[in-house]
Design a protein around this motif. Structure first.
Motif, PDB file in Angstrom:
ATOM      1  N   GLY A 206       0.807  -1.222   0.000  1.00 56.41           N
ATOM      2  CA  GLY A 206       0.000   0.000   0.000  1.00 56.41           C
ATOM      3  C   GLY A 206       0.835   1.265   0.000  1.00 56.41           C
ATOM      4  O   GLY A 206       0.390   2.314  -0.490  1.00 56.41           O
ATOM      5  N   THR A 207       2.040   1.184   0.557  1.00 58.24           N
ATOM      6  CA  THR A 207       2.921   2.358   0.566  1.00 58.24           C
ATOM      7  C   THR A 207       3.365   2.682  -0.862  1.00 58.24           C
ATOM      8  O   THR A 207       3.337   3.842  -1.289  1.00 58.24           O
ATOM      9  CB  THR A 207       4.157   2.088   1.462  1.00 58.24           C
ATOM     10  OG1 THR A 207       3.688   1.655   2.738  1.00 58.24           O
ATOM     11  CG2 THR A 207       5.014   3.317   1.621  1.00 58.24           C
TER      12      THR A 207
ATOM     13  N   GLN B 291      -7.397   1.152   4.536  1.00 55.05           N
ATOM     14  CA  GLN B 291      -8.102   0.526   5.662  1.00 55.05           C
ATOM     15  C   GLN B 291      -9.599   0.367   5.401  1.00 55.05           C
ATOM     16  O   GLN B 291     -10.347   0.122   6.348  1.00 55.05           O
ATOM     17  CB  GLN B 291      -7.927   1.393   6.914  1.00 55.05           C
ATOM     18  CG  GLN B 291      -6.494   1.640   7.303  1.00 55.05           C
ATOM     19  CD  GLN B 291      -6.353   2.369   8.633  1.00 55.05           C
ATOM     20  OE1 GLN B 291      -7.329   2.598   9.334  1.00 55.05           O
ATOM     21  NE2 GLN B 291      -5.131   2.721   8.977  1.00 55.05           N
TER      22      GLN B 291
ATOM     23  N   SER C 126      -4.156  -1.169   0.536  1.00 58.67           N
ATOM     24  CA  SER C 126      -3.132  -2.071   1.084  1.00 58.67           C
ATOM     25  C   SER C 126      -3.805  -3.419   1.297  1.00 58.67           C
ATOM     26  O   SER C 126      -4.968  -3.483   1.720  1.00 58.67           O
ATOM     27  CB  SER C 126      -2.640  -1.535   2.427  1.00 58.67           C
ATOM     28  OG  SER C 126      -1.958  -2.555   3.144  1.00 58.67           O
TER      29      SER C 126
ATOM     30  N   LYS D 163      -5.569  -6.487   7.052  1.00 59.90           N
ATOM     31  CA  LYS D 163      -6.592  -5.600   6.484  1.00 59.90           C
ATOM     32  C   LYS D 163      -7.882  -6.388   6.192  1.00 59.90           C
ATOM     33  O   LYS D 163      -7.882  -7.614   6.177  1.00 59.90           O
ATOM     34  CB  LYS D 163      -6.066  -4.982   5.178  1.00 59.90           C
ATOM     35  CG  LYS D 163      -4.850  -4.072   5.398  1.00 59.90           C
ATOM     36  CD  LYS D 163      -5.232  -2.796   6.101  1.00 59.90           C
ATOM     37  CE  LYS D 163      -4.192  -1.709   6.054  1.00 59.90           C
ATOM     38  NZ  LYS D 163      -3.103  -1.822   7.007  1.00 59.90           N
TER      39      LYS D 163
HETATM   40  C1  PLP Z   1      -3.862   4.539   5.970  1.00 58.47           C
HETATM   41  C2  PLP Z   1      -2.754   3.683   5.440  1.00 58.47           C
HETATM   42  N1  PLP Z   1      -2.103   4.064   4.326  1.00 58.47           N
HETATM   43  C3  PLP Z   1      -1.104   3.322   3.803  1.00 58.47           C
HETATM   44  C4  PLP Z   1      -0.698   2.136   4.388  1.00 58.47           C
HETATM   45  C5  PLP Z   1       0.462   1.389   3.821  1.00 58.47           C
HETATM   46  O1  PLP Z   1       0.142   0.087   3.410  1.00 58.47           O
HETATM   47  P1  PLP Z   1       1.252  -1.071   3.422  1.00 58.47           P
HETATM   48  O2  PLP Z   1       1.494  -1.472   4.830  1.00 58.47           O
HETATM   49  O3  PLP Z   1       0.622  -2.165   2.607  1.00 58.47           O
HETATM   50  O4  PLP Z   1       2.477  -0.523   2.770  1.00 58.47           O
HETATM   51  C6  PLP Z   1      -1.354   1.689   5.533  1.00 58.47           C
HETATM   52  C7  PLP Z   1      -0.960   0.417   6.181  1.00 58.47           C
HETATM   53  O5  PLP Z   1      -1.294   0.108   7.279  1.00 58.47           O
HETATM   54  C8  PLP Z   1      -2.400   2.483   6.078  1.00 58.47           C
HETATM   55  O6  PLP Z   1      -3.050   2.102   7.188  1.00 58.47           O
END
Ligand code: PLP
Length: 369
Positions: free
Chosen positions: A56-57, A156, A177, A182
């Motif tokens: 998700g990042t 989320q 993500s 999740k």
């Molecule tokens: C609001 C939000 N944005 C972005 C992310 C990033 O996702 P990932 O952990 O898959 O990189 C998260 C992960 O918990 C999140 O809660």
């Protein structure tokens, strides 16, 4: 907080068959399952196109790049979120401009957005926090007035809705993500970018695959390696078929908490905004002495988590954005008061009642002493 093994037990046969199919095909990157999952998830959200990425990042970081965000640009977002929302902005060389959130839904306060917009604003990123959708209608109106696109951080909130439309289909684009805990979680890291703008999604795909053009060794721009792998896609396809049912089960448990905790002095329960449907990723309550409550729950073998102990404008990693204590009073207060109670589809309703009884007992003892 979550029991992923209990979920696996429900879908074991389907998952094992899907994994075996990928192993037999030996198509570990970019196989049929990746393409099918992108189509199925896009259709589920109600959008035209989707691109699977590694997490998700990256979904956020690459979406910002595909929007052309770079040094000198400003991105309006919230501080009451996971660090990744801010990281993606800084990683692109831009400046996060944080606005405060609504105290009831914990999401971006539309009334604060207009004042935060400057000629340098290139994007608005509301976060659908804890499963509750941001107040998209006024945010989209303000964005349209200023000609600024909106990117939803839906990490989320798989399945949350505003006026009957799922998140992901509300802004110009959205990121998800599939971190294991999740609502829709992989068996490792995975993420997705969705949009009705197929050209935008194609740009994300190019950036996620070393900036490759039509041919693999025709590298047009500097990109990165951020692909969704076939094993995760196969797992996610199985789980997507169950997601509506799981989200209903989450709602049932959230409602059970709501009924069992109603009327407790000093405790603020989560509520849905009119027209909004939460995906109930977390059940977060506000209590003045949450550390003591967390300790009490822990003493009874109940896990309760604090998301987030510090708003991201006060994180040292984002200090270059110039955030100071007192800038965002609501976000800062929420970060002192929120505590998330266990919530997942397999959580027995009897456990919800036992957890709620422990909270009630704690609060009543605290108010009479
Ligand atoms: C609001 C939000 N944005 C972005 C992310 C990033 O996702 P990932 O952990 O898959 O990189 C998260 C992960 O918990 C999140 O809660």
């Amino acid at each position: 907080m979550v029991d992923l093994k209990a979920q696996y037990d429900r879908i074991r046969d389907e998952v094992e068959a899907a994994l075996a199919r990928v192993l037999e095909s030996a198509a570990f990157i970019g196989g049929q399952d990746c393409a099918r999952f992108e189509e199925e998830f896009a259709a589920w959200c109600g959008v035209k196109a989707a691109c699977g990425v590694a997490n998700g990042t990256d979904a956020l970081t690459l979406s910002l790049r595909a929007h052309g965000i770079g040094p000198g640009d400003e991105v309006v977002t919230v501080a009451n979120t996971f660090i990744a929302t801010g990281e993606a902005i800084v990683l692109n060389g831009a400046r996060p401009v944080f606005v405060d959130v609504d105290p009831v839904t914990f999401t971006m306060d539309p009334e604060r957005v207009e004042a935060a917009i400057t000629p340098r604003t290139k994007l608005i990123v509301p976060v659908h926090l804890y499963g509750h959708p941001a107040d998209m209608k006024p945010i989209l109106e303000i964005a349209a007035r200023h000609g600024v696109p909106v990117l939803e951080d839906a990490a989320q909130a798989h399945g949350a809705e505003v006026d009957g439309r799922r998140v992901g289909a509300l802004g110009h684009a959205a990121t998800f993500s599939f971190y294991p805990g999740k609502n829709l979680g992989a068996y490792g890291d995975a993420g997705m970018v969705v949009s009705n703008d197929a050209e935008f999604v194609a740009r994300v795909r190019q950036l996620a695959n070393h900036g490759a053009g039509r041919n693999k060794y025709d590298n047009v721009v500097i990109g990165t390696n951020s692909r969704l792998d076939s094993l995760q896609a196969a797992v996610l396809r199985v789980k997507l078929r169950h997601l509506d049912e799981w989200n209903r089960e989450r709602r049932e448990r959230a409602e059970a908490y709501g009924a069992a905790l109603a009327g407790l002095p000093g405790v603020v329960l989560p509520r849905e905004r009119r027209g909004a449907r939460s995906a109930w990723h977390l059940y977060t309550i506000r209590v003045p002495d949450r550390e003591a409550l967390q300790a009490r729950l822990r003493s009874r073998g109940i896990a309760a988590a604090i998301h987030y102990p510090r708003p991201i404008h006060l994180q040292p990693a984002l200090s270059t954005a110039g955030g100071r204590v007192g800038d965002l009073p609501v976000s800062e207060q929420l970060c002192r008061e929120v505590i998330a109670l266990p919530l997942y589809p397999e959580l027995p309703l009897e456990a919800v009642h036992r957890i709620a009884a422990t909270v009630r007992e704690f609060v009543c003892a605290a108010t009479t002493s």
